[in-house]
Write an enzyme that holds these catalytic residues in place. Sequence first.
Site, short mmCIF file in Angstrom:
data_model
loop_
_atom_site.label_atom_id
_atom_site.label_comp_id
_atom_site.label_asym_id
_atom_site.label_seq_id
_atom_site.Cartn_x
_atom_site.Cartn_y
_atom_site.Cartn_z
N PHE A 1 55.89 56.82 35.04
CA PHE A 1 55.84 58.12 35.66
C PHE A 1 55.81 59.00 34.52
CE2 PHE A 1 58.95 61.15 38.20
CZ PHE A 1 57.95 61.50 39.28
N ASN B 1 54.72 68.10 34.94
CA ASN B 1 54.49 67.57 36.31
C ASN B 1 54.52 65.68 35.82
OD1 ASN B 1 54.21 66.53 38.81
ND2 ASN B 1 52.38 67.80 39.20
N HIS B 2 54.50 64.98 36.66
CA HIS B 2 54.72 63.51 36.38
C HIS B 2 53.54 62.90 37.12
CE1 HIS B 2 58.52 63.47 34.57
NE2 HIS B 2 58.81 64.59 35.32
N ASP B 3 53.10 61.84 36.25
CA ASP B 3 51.90 60.91 36.89
C ASP B 3 52.55 59.85 37.78
OD1 ASP B 3 49.85 59.21 37.47
OD2 ASP B 3 49.03 58.88 35.53
#
Length: 113
Positions: free
Chosen positions: A53, A45-47
């Site tokens: 990102f 997933n991405h922050d």
Amino acid sequence: MKFPWRLSVGAACWLAEDAWIDNLAPVTLGDRVCLSQGAFICTGNHDYRSPGFDLLLGPISVGDDAWIAARAVLAPGTSIGAGAVVALGAVVSGKVPAGVVVRGNPAQVVGQR
């Protein structure tokens, strides 16, 4: 599947059509796991709060005799206990105890197997 060397599959597992294992991090399927049609196993997933990102990874494990039903989604870092059932279209993040049935988004325990 992206990285076969990060996938461990136990004996007598069933992986159905259109199941997707996005294994940027390790994925472990125990013995006799059923991964139904269109199930999505997602280890990355991405922050969205990070300007860069940043990629966030988490391994996924599915215990012996568990069933991940059609179109269910397992998020990074999820652990499914032995004999658990993840119902049709459920979205799971975190730990699912052994022998329970979960459904919904977010997935909630609705019974015992």
